[in-house]
Write a protein that holds these residues in place. Structure first.
Motif, PDB file in Angstrom:
ATOM      1  N   ALA A   1       0.851  -1.189   0.000  1.00  0.00           N
ATOM      2  CA  ALA A   1       0.000   0.000   0.000  1.00  0.00           C
ATOM      3  C   ALA A   1       0.882   1.232   0.000  1.00  0.00           C
ATOM      4  O   ALA A   1       2.089   1.153   0.246  1.00  0.00           O
ATOM      5  CB  ALA A   1      -0.919  -0.010   1.217  1.00  0.00           C
ATOM      6  N   GLN A   2       0.258   2.378  -0.302  1.00  0.00           N
ATOM      7  CA  GLN A   2       1.011   3.628  -0.366  1.00  0.00           C
ATOM      8  C   GLN A   2       0.438   4.627   0.620  1.00  0.00           C
ATOM      9  O   GLN A   2      -0.725   4.519   1.046  1.00  0.00           O
ATOM     10  CB  GLN A   2       0.978   4.168  -1.796  1.00  0.00           C
TER      11      GLN A   2
ATOM     12  N   GLY B   1       3.933  -0.325  10.181  1.00  0.00           N
ATOM     13  CA  GLY B   1       3.689  -1.721  10.531  1.00  0.00           C
ATOM     14  C   GLY B   1       2.617  -2.409   9.743  1.00  0.00           C
ATOM     15  O   GLY B   1       2.308  -3.577  10.001  1.00  0.00           O
ATOM     16  N   GLY B   2       1.995  -1.740   8.759  1.00  0.00           N
ATOM     17  CA  GLY B   2       0.951  -2.396   7.985  1.00  0.00           C
ATOM     18  C   GLY B   2       0.137  -1.416   7.171  1.00  0.00           C
ATOM     19  O   GLY B   2       0.670  -0.504   6.560  1.00  0.00           O
TER      20      GLY B   2
ATOM     21  N   THR C   1      -4.498  -1.201  12.808  1.00  0.00           N
ATOM     22  CA  THR C   1      -3.519  -1.465  11.759  1.00  0.00           C
ATOM     23  C   THR C   1      -3.614  -2.929  11.368  1.00  0.00           C
ATOM     24  O   THR C   1      -3.634  -3.814  12.232  1.00  0.00           O
ATOM     25  CB  THR C   1      -2.098  -1.162  12.258  1.00  0.00           C
ATOM     26  N   TYR C   2      -3.671  -3.185  10.074  1.00  0.00           N
ATOM     27  CA  TYR C   2      -3.823  -4.544   9.558  1.00  0.00           C
ATOM     28  C   TYR C   2      -2.536  -4.991   8.883  1.00  0.00           C
ATOM     29  O   TYR C   2      -1.743  -4.170   8.409  1.00  0.00           O
ATOM     30  CB  TYR C   2      -5.014  -4.608   8.604  1.00  0.00           C
ATOM     31  N   SER C   3      -2.333  -6.308   8.842  1.00  0.00           N
ATOM     32  CA  SER C   3      -1.060  -6.878   8.398  1.00  0.00           C
ATOM     33  C   SER C   3      -1.085  -7.244   6.921  1.00  0.00           C
ATOM     34  O   SER C   3      -2.073  -7.805   6.427  1.00  0.00           O
ATOM     35  CB  SER C   3      -0.734  -8.126   9.216  1.00  0.00           C
TER      36      SER C   3
END
Length: 343
Positions: free
Chosen positions: A106-107, A136-137, A155-157
């Motif tokens: 992702a950006q 971190g994600g 926050t997702y991984s």
């Protein structure tokens, strides 16, 4: 008189069955040859033939989700063709769209990869669902129209499969009061609708006249993410998400039925009955006693329920399924049976 009663009963059963089935408006598992363009399979292109959206090898899985591990999947990159698929128009109450997503990259600015459209437009995007990178994600966000997205705090991984449910709710107070909610799940699917991860939110943008198209969007190269997406369902009630339908609102006793069909591949149905409101859990175990699936994990009113089990992610073998109901009166009711998966 007996014939009349039988006819009335048949009509009632048919009506309930029809009503239940009508809650599902679309299933899309990309069960097409790898490399095919989606436009060859009922999707319509919006903006370009460049970097067409095609079927990718493999699929995404999620325990307890009825559209887990079926067919293939789609990979969205950060530029190129956008496509939509039409379903029966909805303009009252709520419409839900669930899907599985695994994000590779992702950006920082973020862009939307999924949206909804009314039945006659390819520009009036709503329920714009965003992904942007963070420490971190990545984060997931939503906007009603062109306003800034509202992002979830979590926050997702990367590389993890999540179940995302987008909900659009029609309200009749004004022309700008429709609400949007996003649910992001990583564990058991609740039997009743939980509080949303994002929302409900609204905005000054004009409400959609209806919802009839879902869009896959590859975004802009400077902002968009790269991800795999799979297992779409469009439905009207939360119960349709977990494959649990209410057959009857009356049950004299607690019971757990033998699954049917049995043996099966990959789907089977399990019925259970509870005589009073209870917190119900239904889990599947292998023959070593290891839990492999959670099918039910929520409160239910008295009645009989049908549970659809999709075992695409499991291997051939004999498994145990167990139900436990903790009733409001303090009783704990349990039963266990075997089922056989043959692939």
């Amino acid at each position: 008189m007996r014939r009349i009663l039988l006819l009335i009963a048949a009509v009632m059963i048919f009506s309930v069955t029809l009503s239940t089935k009508s809650q599902i408006l679309l299933n899309e598992n990309f069960s097409y040859p790898t490399g095919d363009s989606l436009t060859a399979h009922g999707w319509t292109w919006i903006n370009s033939y460049v970097n067409t959206v095609t079927v990718a090898t493999g699929n995404l899985t999620y325990s307890g989700y009825t559209n887990s591990g079926i067919g293939e999947m789609v990979r969205l990159t950060n530029n190129g063709q956008d496509v939509y698929k039409q379903f029966d128009s909805v303009n009252t109450n709520s419409v839900y769209i669930s899907f599985l997503v695994s994000v590779d990259s992702a950006q920082a600015t973020g862009d939307y990869f999924f949206a909804l459209l009314p039945s006659t437009s390819t520009t009036l995007y709503t329920m714009r669902t965003f992904i942007k990178s963070t420490a971190g994600g990545f984060q997931i966000g939503v906007s009603k129209s062109t306003e800034a997205a509202t992002y979830a705090a979590g926050t997702y991984s990367f590389g993890t499969t999540y179940l995302v449910i987008a909900k659009y709710t029609f309200n009749t107070g004004t022309t700008t009061d429709d609400q949007l909610s996003i649910f992001v799940l990583s564990g058991a699917i609740p039997g009743v609708e939980p509080s949303p991860t994002i929302g409900p939110i609204t905005a000054a943008a004009t409400d959609a006249v209806n919802i009839s198209r879902m869009v896959l969007r590859q975004g802009s190269a400077a902002n968009a993410s790269t991800l795999d997406i799979d297992g779409f369902t469009v439905f009207r009630t939360w119960g349709s998400l977990v494959g649990i339908s209410n057959i009857s609102t009356i049950a004299e006793n607690f019971s757990l039925s033998q699954n049917y069909p049995n043996p099966f591949n990959p789907s089977t149905k399990i019925n259970f009955s509870i005589p009073e409101r209870s917190f119900v859990t239904m889990k599947v175990y292998d023959m070593l006693g290891k839990e492999v699936m959670t099918l039910v994990n929520s409160n239910y009113s008295a009645g009989t329920y049908a549970v659809d089990m999709n075992a695409s992610a499991l291997s051939t073998g004999i498994y145990m399924y167990s139900v436990e109901a903790r009733t409001e009166s303090g009783n704990i009711l349990k039963d266990t049976k075997k089922l056989t998966l043959v692939k």
